[in-house]
Write an enzyme that holds these catalytic residues in place. Structure first.
Site, PDB file in Angstrom:
ATOM      1  N   LYS A 119       4.056  92.319 -22.546  1.00  0.00           N
ATOM      2  CA  LYS A 119       4.563  91.060 -21.983  1.00  0.00           C
ATOM      3  C   LYS A 119       5.532  91.299 -20.824  1.00  0.00           C
ATOM      4  O   LYS A 119       5.603  90.485 -19.908  1.00  0.00           O
ATOM      5  CB  LYS A 119       5.217  90.199 -23.066  1.00  0.00           C
ATOM      6  CG  LYS A 119       4.199  89.622 -24.038  1.00  0.00           C
ATOM      7  CD  LYS A 119       4.677  88.355 -24.722  1.00  0.00           C
ATOM      8  CE  LYS A 119       3.533  87.741 -25.507  1.00  0.00           C
ATOM      9  NZ  LYS A 119       3.845  86.497 -26.161  1.00  0.00           N
ATOM     10  N   LYS A 200      -6.831  91.399 -26.929  1.00  0.00           N
ATOM     11  CA  LYS A 200      -6.792  90.340 -27.937  1.00  0.00           C
ATOM     12  C   LYS A 200      -6.736  88.968 -27.269  1.00  0.00           C
ATOM     13  O   LYS A 200      -6.166  88.832 -26.183  1.00  0.00           O
ATOM     14  CB  LYS A 200      -5.603  90.548 -28.887  1.00  0.00           C
ATOM     15  CG  LYS A 200      -4.353  89.806 -28.512  1.00  0.00           C
ATOM     16  CD  LYS A 200      -3.393  89.676 -29.674  1.00  0.00           C
ATOM     17  CE  LYS A 200      -2.187  88.843 -29.262  1.00  0.00           C
ATOM     18  NZ  LYS A 200      -2.452  87.403 -29.234  1.00  0.00           N
ATOM     19  N   LYS A 203      -2.741  83.102 -26.144  1.00  0.00           N
ATOM     20  CA  LYS A 203      -2.446  81.813 -25.507  1.00  0.00           C
ATOM     21  C   LYS A 203      -1.980  82.014 -24.080  1.00  0.00           C
ATOM     22  O   LYS A 203      -2.219  81.195 -23.202  1.00  0.00           O
ATOM     23  CB  LYS A 203      -1.326  81.093 -26.277  1.00  0.00           C
ATOM     24  CG  LYS A 203      -1.745  80.556 -27.605  1.00  0.00           C
ATOM     25  CD  LYS A 203      -0.614  79.714 -28.176  1.00  0.00           C
ATOM     26  CE  LYS A 203       0.073  80.396 -29.328  1.00  0.00           C
ATOM     27  NZ  LYS A 203       1.368  80.958 -29.015  1.00  0.00           N
TER      28      LYS A 203
HETATM   29  P1  ATP Z   1       1.180  84.392 -26.846  1.00  0.00           P
HETATM   30  O1  ATP Z   1       0.234  84.918 -25.825  1.00  0.00           O
HETATM   31  O2  ATP Z   1       2.015  83.234 -26.362  1.00  0.00           O
HETATM   32  O3  ATP Z   1       1.991  85.457 -27.532  1.00  0.00           O
HETATM   33  P2  ATP Z   1      -0.557  84.362 -29.143  1.00  0.00           P
HETATM   34  O4  ATP Z   1      -1.969  83.920 -28.992  1.00  0.00           O
HETATM   35  O5  ATP Z   1      -0.297  85.818 -29.293  1.00  0.00           O
HETATM   36  O6  ATP Z   1       0.255  83.717 -27.949  1.00  0.00           O
HETATM   37  P3  ATP Z   1       1.434  83.737 -31.163  1.00  0.00           P
HETATM   38  O7  ATP Z   1       2.088  82.405 -31.240  1.00  0.00           O
HETATM   39  O8  ATP Z   1       2.191  84.874 -30.573  1.00  0.00           O
HETATM   40  O9  ATP Z   1       0.037  83.556 -30.392  1.00  0.00           O
HETATM   41  O10 ATP Z   1       0.935  84.164 -32.612  1.00  0.00           O
HETATM   42  C1  ATP Z   1       0.742  83.245 -33.677  1.00  0.00           C
HETATM   43  C2  ATP Z   1      -0.047  83.886 -34.800  1.00  0.00           C
HETATM   44  O11 ATP Z   1      -1.406  84.075 -34.398  1.00  0.00           O
HETATM   45  C3  ATP Z   1       0.463  85.264 -35.215  1.00  0.00           C
HETATM   46  O12 ATP Z   1       0.335  85.388 -36.617  1.00  0.00           O
HETATM   47  C4  ATP Z   1      -0.486  86.215 -34.529  1.00  0.00           C
HETATM   48  O13 ATP Z   1      -0.600  87.460 -35.195  1.00  0.00           O
HETATM   49  C5  ATP Z   1      -1.784  85.435 -34.606  1.00  0.00           C
HETATM   50  N1  ATP Z   1      -2.695  85.812 -33.519  1.00  0.00           N
HETATM   51  C6  ATP Z   1      -2.423  85.740 -32.196  1.00  0.00           C
HETATM   52  N2  ATP Z   1      -3.479  86.132 -31.468  1.00  0.00           N
HETATM   53  C7  ATP Z   1      -4.435  86.496 -32.366  1.00  0.00           C
HETATM   54  C8  ATP Z   1      -5.760  87.001 -32.228  1.00  0.00           C
HETATM   55  N3  ATP Z   1      -6.283  87.211 -31.036  1.00  0.00           N
HETATM   56  N4  ATP Z   1      -6.469  87.259 -33.361  1.00  0.00           N
HETATM   57  C9  ATP Z   1      -5.928  87.047 -34.572  1.00  0.00           C
HETATM   58  N5  ATP Z   1      -4.677  86.578 -34.767  1.00  0.00           N
HETATM   59  C10 ATP Z   1      -3.933  86.290 -33.681  1.00  0.00           C
HETATM   60 MG    MG Z   2       1.687  86.511 -29.388  1.00  0.00          MG
END
Ligand code: ATP
Ligand code: MG
Length: 336
Positions: A119, A200, A203
């Protein structure tokens, strides 16, 4: 309230950042598992807005996102009568405990975190919050003495760190924190980006075809999945699929609940166009009921407010009692 303070059930805690659009990785990695676990535990699900601000968020958008996420939690099946849905910044203990834990955390542990490295690469100036993020996450968990933390695979490293911080506190002061266990789903723990199956799904990632959002309309879902990156083989090699095909198969399996044998029998040799059609259909149909409930829930803003208020009222006594105990252990002043 007494029931919550002295509940005999082990506690589950997890959270989502109110940034960007919640996607099927968040659903399969986290939310779906929360729904399945919630009635076997005392559950707290947190909209972690203090985590969101570790990178700049437009205030109006952040405010709106917090409510959107609360709506998605309920629409996905979190039962607010049983589980506490809370906004992190509503409960002062998160930030308070995070400071105390910051003071027992060696900085080298934080520089090693993969998420910090990834990040911070995207930032012109790196806010201190981005480095401290895992300490705040440890505080979120330890504040409630959570026994189980259901997350996606990307958060495993942060959870290990939370246990290290807890252990260090316990050994420097006195036995205070329970060790929280990581709980990953069997399938869907790491959903990959549709456009880049070596990264991965996130968001915060750019690219209109990167992620399927939980609230994407069915035709958008189908289109995005039709455009997913695969490889140059003619059809599905179920024994050794490439990363893009593996991702599509995992997404299907996580939604359908099919066994590995069922998956192999059904998809072996299938042309990618047909695979994508079937995965798109499975995702669109699985998300449809959630989308309908979301529309109903968000039609009544007062209902969402009441859920968030009730959640905060339930958990604040737990948070306050942990903060008080930690202050006592550290020798900080505690009002009698
Ligand atoms: P950001 O890019 O803002 O970090 P993010 O998609 O990583 O967004 P988070 O809010 O950080 O989402 O994570 C929320 C939950 O979703 C956490 O438990 C994280 O482990 C899970 N998660 C995030 N991305 C994935 C993915 N690609 N596959 C499975 N689980 C995920
Ligand atoms: Mg995340």
């Amino acid at each position: 309230m007494v029931v919550y303070l002295f509940s005999m059930k082990a506690r589950v805690l997890s959270g989502v950042q109110p940034t960007g659009n919640l996607h099927i990785g968040n659903y399969l990695g986290a939310l779906k598992n929360w729904v399945a676990l919630q009635h076997s535990y005392e559950s707290i699900f947190c909209i972690v807005d203090l985590h969101a601000i570790t990178v700049y968020q437009k205030p109006d958008e952040l405010r709106a996102k917090i409510r959107e996420i609360a709506g998605i939690f309920v629409a996905a099946g979190i039962d607010p009568k049983h589980s506490s849905i809370i906004v992190q910044s509503q409960v002062a203990g998160h930030a308070e405990l995070a400071w105390m834990l910051t003071c027992v955390t060696p900085i080298g542990w934080l520089y090693r975190m993969t998420q910090f490295k990834a990040k911070s690469e995207a930032q012109e100036t790196i806010g201190d919050g981005l480095l401290q993020y895992p300490v705040l996450m440890a505080a979120d968990i330890l504040l409630y003495q959570a026994a189980i933390v259901p997350v996606g695979e990307d958060q495993s490293q942060h959870l290990e760190l939370a246990r290290d911080i807890a252990q260090r506190f316990n050994s420097q002061y006195a036995e205070t924190f329970k060790m929280p266990a990581t709980k990953l789903p069997a399938v869907g723990a790491r959903v990959m980006g549709l456009d880049e199956p070596d990264k991965k799904m996130s968001k915060s990632a750019a690219g209109s075809n990167h992620a399927v959002a939980i609230l994407d309309p069915p035709d958008v879902i189908r289109k995005k999945i039709m455009r997913a990156t695969t490889d140059s083989l003619p059809g599905v090699d179920v024994e050794r699929p490439g990363p893009g095909v593996q991702n599509l198969l995992s997404i299907h399996q996580a939604f359908s609940g099919w066994t590995t044998d069922q998956m192999k029998n059904h998809f072996a040799g299938m042309r990618y166009g047909d695979l994508k059609k079937q995965v798109g259909e499975m995702v669109a149909q699985s998300l449809e009921p959630i989308q309908k409930r979301y529309q109903e829930i968000t039609a009544d803003p007062a209902y969402l407010d009441s859920i968030l208020e009730e959640g905060a009222q339930r958990v604040i006594p737990i948070a306050e009692s942990t903060v008080k105990r930690v202050k006592e252990r550290m020798g900080l002043y505690v009002r009698q």
